[in-house]
Write a protein that holds these residues in place. Structure first.
Motif, PDB file in Angstrom:
ATOM      1  N   GLN A 195      -4.245 -58.866 -79.670  1.00 24.49           N
ATOM      2  CA  GLN A 195      -4.983 -58.459 -78.485  1.00 24.49           C
ATOM      3  C   GLN A 195      -6.474 -58.434 -78.792  1.00 24.49           C
ATOM      4  OE1 GLN A 195      -2.344 -54.840 -78.093  1.00 24.49           O
ATOM      5  NE2 GLN A 195      -2.514 -55.357 -75.926  1.00 24.49           N
ATOM      6  N   LEU A 234       1.901 -48.856 -87.697  1.00 24.74           N
ATOM      7  CA  LEU A 234       2.087 -48.132 -86.452  1.00 24.74           C
ATOM      8  C   LEU A 234       3.578 -48.128 -86.155  1.00 24.74           C
ATOM      9  CD1 LEU A 234       0.873 -46.748 -83.945  1.00 24.74           C
ATOM     10  CD2 LEU A 234       0.686 -49.004 -82.900  1.00 24.74           C
ATOM     11  N   SER A 252     -11.155 -44.857 -80.107  1.00 20.96           N
ATOM     12  CA  SER A 252     -10.704 -45.459 -78.859  1.00 20.96           C
ATOM     13  C   SER A 252     -11.027 -46.946 -78.870  1.00 20.96           C
ATOM     14  CB  SER A 252     -11.392 -44.793 -77.665  1.00 20.96           C
ATOM     15  OG  SER A 252     -11.089 -45.483 -76.464  1.00 20.96           O
ATOM     16  N   ALA A 281      -1.195 -42.611 -83.424  1.00 27.54           N
ATOM     17  CA  ALA A 281      -1.742 -43.467 -82.378  1.00 27.54           C
ATOM     18  C   ALA A 281      -0.950 -43.177 -81.114  1.00 27.54           C
ATOM     19  CB  ALA A 281      -1.651 -44.935 -82.767  1.00 27.54           C
ATOM     20  N   GLY A 282      -1.522 -42.366 -80.224  1.00 22.78           N
ATOM     21  CA  GLY A 282      -0.756 -41.914 -79.074  1.00 22.78           C
ATOM     22  C   GLY A 282       0.390 -41.055 -79.544  1.00 22.78           C
ATOM     23  N   ASN A 319      -6.698 -51.909 -70.870  1.00 22.94           N
ATOM     24  CA  ASN A 319      -5.974 -50.777 -71.430  1.00 22.94           C
ATOM     25  C   ASN A 319      -6.740 -50.162 -72.599  1.00 22.94           C
ATOM     26  OD1 ASN A 319      -3.727 -50.883 -69.693  1.00 22.94           O
ATOM     27  ND2 ASN A 319      -2.826 -52.542 -70.898  1.00 22.94           N
ATOM     28  N   GLN A 324      -6.409 -47.959 -76.326  1.00 24.43           N
ATOM     29  CA  GLN A 324      -5.617 -47.476 -77.460  1.00 24.43           C
ATOM     30  C   GLN A 324      -6.369 -46.293 -78.057  1.00 24.43           C
ATOM     31  OE1 GLN A 324      -3.016 -48.938 -79.730  1.00 24.43           O
ATOM     32  NE2 GLN A 324      -2.279 -50.410 -78.218  1.00 24.43           N
ATOM     33  N   TRP A 325      -5.693 -45.155 -78.218  1.00 23.16           N
ATOM     34  CA  TRP A 325      -6.302 -43.957 -78.801  1.00 23.16           C
ATOM     35  C   TRP A 325      -5.644 -43.656 -80.135  1.00 23.16           C
ATOM     36  CZ3 TRP A 325      -6.281 -40.164 -74.008  1.00 23.16           C
ATOM     37  CH2 TRP A 325      -7.153 -40.670 -73.030  1.00 23.16           C
ATOM     38  N   TRP A 326      -6.457 -43.545 -81.165  1.00 21.75           N
ATOM     39  CA  TRP A 326      -5.968 -43.241 -82.501  1.00 21.75           C
ATOM     40  C   TRP A 326      -6.599 -41.943 -82.998  1.00 21.75           C
ATOM     41  CZ3 TRP A 326      -7.049 -48.687 -85.036  1.00 21.75           C
ATOM     42  CH2 TRP A 326      -6.200 -49.633 -84.440  1.00 21.75           C
ATOM     43  N   ARG A 365     -10.922 -50.246 -76.365  1.00 17.80           N
ATOM     44  CA  ARG A 365     -10.687 -50.809 -75.034  1.00 17.80           C
ATOM     45  C   ARG A 365     -10.323 -52.283 -75.205  1.00 17.80           C
ATOM     46  NH1 ARG A 365     -11.288 -49.555 -69.927  1.00 17.80           N
ATOM     47  NH2 ARG A 365     -12.339 -47.600 -70.400  1.00 17.80           N
TER      48      ARG A 365
END
Length: 270
Positions: free
Chosen positions: A64, A139, A82, A112-113, A89, A91-93, A84
């Motif tokens: 991605q 992950l 974070s 991660a989430g 979308n 992704q928060w780590w 983007r």
């Protein structure tokens, strides 16, 4: 040429999350010779922002594109990262700050989430500008890697294209004379463009042991490192790393001395 904004701010984040890097943590409680991670004085609301382009790879999923990154310091050396993505979308780590110098910070990934995460992130910055974010780990057991850099010609960026990062969960043993053997659950290897290298292993008790050294050989199937230090401890040992597709580690074999005491590492990737 596209001009990209990059901002350092001490106000709350607009996007609600932040970012931090992965580089390699110091040795934690592995032996009495190896110092624990130091407590790091951290300013509240340490915020870095950067727009640019990067690639996020997780397991066998399609890679991605990352377009925006924030890194935010929290109390007790905690960090939020974070990402983007190009599809909009986020992704928060979450991680823990391991070290921070004048132009680089290293973060140990925790989650991660709602997923478990391991590995290290490295964030580089110049003055008030986030320059790059890079790292590797896992992950939910899947190999993870991130490479991001801003597209701004007004700052000098360290080259990242030639950095080699390998990571893999697996099983292994770390042994040090006079100490009980400890199981290894995860390993990573990072080699810079100038052949500087780091080998990191995660032990079953949750601590990390990191060796630094120099790459002395690389082929399409294996890498050989000359390990010279581990934190403040002196190391003398070669390390043979066999690797495969998707930056996976097949095996690691090393033996030598750590502060004069014989040690060994044997690891096989899953």
């Amino acid at each position: 040429m596209m001009k990209i904004r990059s901002i350092l701010s001490y106000s709350p984040l607009v996007y609600g999350a932040a970012v931090i890097v992965l580089s390699t943590p110091q040795i934690v409680n592995a032996t009495e010779h190896l110092p624990a991670i130091p407590m790091i004085a951290q300013r509240a609301n340490w915020n870095l922002f950067g727009e640019g382009e990067g690639t996020l790879s997780i397991g066998n999923r399609p890679s991605q594109t990352v377009t925006f990154v924030t890194v935010t310091g929290r109390p007790n050396q905690m960090v939020q990262v974070s990402l983007r993505l190009a599809d909009g979308n986020l992704q928060w780590w979450d991680g823990q700050l391991v070290s921070r110098s004048g132009n680089e910070a290293q973060i140990q990934l925790i989650s991660a989430g709602g997923a478990d995460a391991t590995g290290t992130l490295t964030v580089r910055y110049q003055g008030n500008t986030l320059i790059s974010l890079s790292g590797s780990g896992t992950l939910d057991g899947q190999p993870l890697s991130i490479r991001f850099t801003i597209a701004d010609d007004s700052v000098s960026r360290p080259p990242t294209a030639d950095v080699v990062t390998l990571a893999q969960q697996g099983q292994g043993v770390f042994g040090l004379q006079g100490r009980p053997n400890q199981n290894i659950t995860f390993a990573s290897v990072t080699v810079q463009s100038d052949d500087r290298a780091e080998l990191s292993i995660r032990l079953a008790n949750g601590s990390n042991l990191t060796f630094s050294g120099q790459q002395t050989r690389k082929t399409a199937e294996d890498i050989v490192l000359n390990l010279t230090a581990s934190g403040n401890a002196t190391a003398q040992a070669p390390a043979n790393i066999r690797y495969g597709p998707n930056n996976s580690i097949i095996s690691i074999s090393s033996n030598g001395t750590l502060d004069g005491q014989p040690f060994f590492i044997q690891f096989s990737g899953q």
